[in-house]
Design a protein around this motif. Structure first.
Motif, mmCIF file in Angstrom:
data_model
loop_
_atom_site.group_PDB
_atom_site.id
_atom_site.type_symbol
_atom_site.label_atom_id
_atom_site.label_comp_id
_atom_site.label_asym_id
_atom_site.label_seq_id
_atom_site.Cartn_x
_atom_site.Cartn_y
_atom_site.Cartn_z
ATOM 1 N N MET A 1 30.068 34.705 -5.796
ATOM 2 C CA MET A 1 29.597 35.448 -4.634
ATOM 3 C C MET A 1 30.564 35.218 -3.474
ATOM 4 N N ILE A 2 31.018 36.284 -2.890
ATOM 5 C CA ILE A 2 31.899 36.200 -1.726
ATOM 6 C C ILE A 2 31.046 36.245 -0.470
ATOM 7 N N ARG A 3 31.301 35.277 0.406
ATOM 8 C CA ARG A 3 30.559 35.172 1.663
ATOM 9 C C ARG A 3 31.410 35.740 2.793
ATOM 10 N N VAL A 4 30.800 36.620 3.583
ATOM 11 C CA VAL A 4 31.513 37.348 4.632
ATOM 12 C C VAL A 4 30.939 37.002 6.002
ATOM 13 N N GLY A 5 31.821 36.935 6.974
ATOM 14 C CA GLY A 5 31.429 36.830 8.369
ATOM 15 C C GLY A 5 31.901 38.071 9.098
ATOM 16 N N ILE A 6 31.078 38.552 10.007
ATOM 17 C CA ILE A 6 31.407 39.757 10.774
ATOM 18 C C ILE A 6 31.361 39.390 12.249
ATOM 19 N N LEU A 7 32.464 39.638 12.932
ATOM 20 C CA LEU A 7 32.551 39.317 14.346
ATOM 21 C C LEU A 7 32.936 40.565 15.124
ATOM 22 N N THR A 8 31.964 41.112 15.835
ATOM 23 C CA THR A 8 32.215 42.271 16.693
ATOM 24 C C THR A 8 32.673 41.766 18.049
ATOM 25 N N VAL A 9 33.827 42.255 18.495
ATOM 26 C CA VAL A 9 34.397 41.846 19.776
ATOM 27 C C VAL A 9 34.312 43.039 20.717
ATOM 28 N N SER A 10 33.403 42.941 21.692
ATOM 29 C CA SER A 10 33.178 44.050 22.612
ATOM 30 C C SER A 10 32.446 43.544 23.846
ATOM 31 N N ASP A 11 33.051 43.748 25.009
ATOM 32 C CA ASP A 11 32.370 43.374 26.252
ATOM 33 C C ASP A 11 31.049 44.121 26.382
ATOM 34 N N ARG A 12 31.095 45.430 26.185
ATOM 35 C CA ARG A 12 29.884 46.246 26.356
ATOM 36 C C ARG A 12 28.856 45.978 25.261
ATOM 37 N N GLY A 13 29.312 45.712 24.058
ATOM 38 C CA GLY A 13 28.390 45.378 22.981
ATOM 39 C C GLY A 13 27.697 44.049 23.227
ATOM 40 N N CYS A 40 26.939 36.962 11.402
ATOM 41 C CA CYS A 40 27.232 38.204 12.115
ATOM 42 C C CYS A 40 27.010 37.947 13.607
ATOM 43 N N SER A 41 28.022 38.217 14.420
ATOM 44 C CA SER A 41 27.927 37.958 15.857
ATOM 45 C C SER A 41 28.593 39.066 16.655
ATOM 46 N N ILE A 42 28.148 39.200 17.901
ATOM 47 C CA ILE A 42 28.799 40.085 18.870
ATOM 48 C C ILE A 42 29.163 39.216 20.066
ATOM 49 N N ILE A 43 30.447 39.234 20.429
ATOM 50 C CA ILE A 43 30.903 38.433 21.558
ATOM 51 C C ILE A 43 31.819 39.271 22.444
ATOM 52 N N PRO A 44 31.983 38.854 23.699
ATOM 53 C CA PRO A 44 32.869 39.601 24.602
ATOM 54 C C PRO A 44 34.339 39.389 24.257
ATOM 55 N N ASP A 45 35.176 40.229 24.839
ATOM 56 C CA ASP A 45 36.628 40.165 24.646
ATOM 57 C C ASP A 45 37.205 38.983 25.425
ATOM 58 N N PRO A 76 43.939 45.938 28.382
ATOM 59 C CA PRO A 76 44.229 44.580 28.858
ATOM 60 C C PRO A 76 43.303 43.511 28.278
ATOM 61 N N ARG A 77 42.043 43.857 28.003
ATOM 62 C CA ARG A 77 41.109 42.857 27.477
ATOM 63 C C ARG A 77 41.093 42.798 25.948
ATOM 64 N N ASP A 78 41.897 43.595 25.277
ATOM 65 C CA ASP A 78 41.975 43.561 23.816
ATOM 66 C C ASP A 78 42.820 42.358 23.391
ATOM 67 N N VAL A 79 42.145 41.260 23.052
ATOM 68 C CA VAL A 79 42.840 40.006 22.734
ATOM 69 C C VAL A 79 42.464 39.440 21.366
ATOM 70 N N VAL A 126 40.588 39.134 8.831
ATOM 71 C CA VAL A 126 41.189 40.461 8.934
ATOM 72 C C VAL A 126 40.663 41.150 10.188
ATOM 73 N N ASN A 127 41.567 41.544 11.066
ATOM 74 C CA ASN A 127 41.193 42.322 12.252
ATOM 75 C C ASN A 127 41.064 43.784 11.871
ATOM 76 N N LEU A 128 39.928 44.383 12.231
ATOM 77 C CA LEU A 128 39.695 45.807 12.022
ATOM 78 C C LEU A 128 39.515 46.484 13.374
ATOM 79 N N PRO A 129 39.710 47.805 13.447
ATOM 80 C CA PRO A 129 39.463 48.528 14.701
ATOM 81 C C PRO A 129 37.976 48.487 15.066
ATOM 82 N N GLY A 130 37.663 49.019 16.232
ATOM 83 C CA GLY A 130 36.285 49.033 16.699
ATOM 84 C C GLY A 130 35.491 50.257 16.295
ATOM 85 N N SER A 131 36.144 51.326 15.907
ATOM 86 C CA SER A 131 35.434 52.561 15.577
ATOM 87 C C SER A 131 34.882 52.512 14.154
#
Length: 166
Positions: A1-13, A40-45, A76-79, A126-131
């Protein structure tokens, strides 16, 4: 079983101003693949917060693959790429190169991505886009190879050559 973490990086999210659609999409795609979403987490930029969360996912939760979504553009905040580079021990450029190659077939704007990928211990990041649309397209590119990458990191296999006689 592969274990995955998902990190959404978005100030507005992170502030609740925008609903995260990419994180849940990644989770759905992983479930359909039979992979477990362990975190699974959502954090600011914010570079430090992104790096801390990646370290937590890799070192404390022993997640096999972490997908970040968002924060890879020119704003500018895309880090996210910088935070990822702060924590990886080895780069895995083929993943983002493959994504770029395929994405350029869809849109010339793909060349504006600054995404990176790398390895921290036994974790592939792996970095993925936001869309959501771009997330799906990028996952279609990398998922066929990632399971083998995880197996190699785990020491379960070492042979990357495919049997050409099949």
């Amino acid at each position: 079983m592969i274990r995955v973490g998902i990190l959404t990086v978005s100030d507005r999210g992170a502030s609740g101003e925008r609903e995260d659609q990419s994180g849940p999409l990644i989770k759905e795609i992983m479930q359909n693949r039979g992979w477990e979403t362990a975190a699974c987490s959502i954090i600011p930029d914010e570079r430090k917060k992104i790096a801390q969360k990646l370290i937590e996912y890799a070192d404390d939760l022993n997640i096999d693959v972490v997908f970040t979504t968002g924060g890879t553009g020119f704003a500018p905040r895309d880090v996210t790429p910088e935070a990822t580079l702060d924590v990886v021990e080895r780069l895995a450029p083929g993943l983002v190169q493959a994504i770029l190659f395929e994405s350029l077939k869809i849109t010339p704007r793909a060349m504006l991505s600054r995404a990176v990928s790398g390895i921290r211990g036994g974790t592939i990041i792996v970095n993925l886009p936001g869309s959501p649309k771009a997330v799906r397209e990028c996952l279609d590119v990398v998922l066929p190879a990632l399971e083998h990458g995880v197996q190699i990191l785990r020491g379960e296999t070492g042979d990357c050559a495919e049997n050409q006689d099949d």
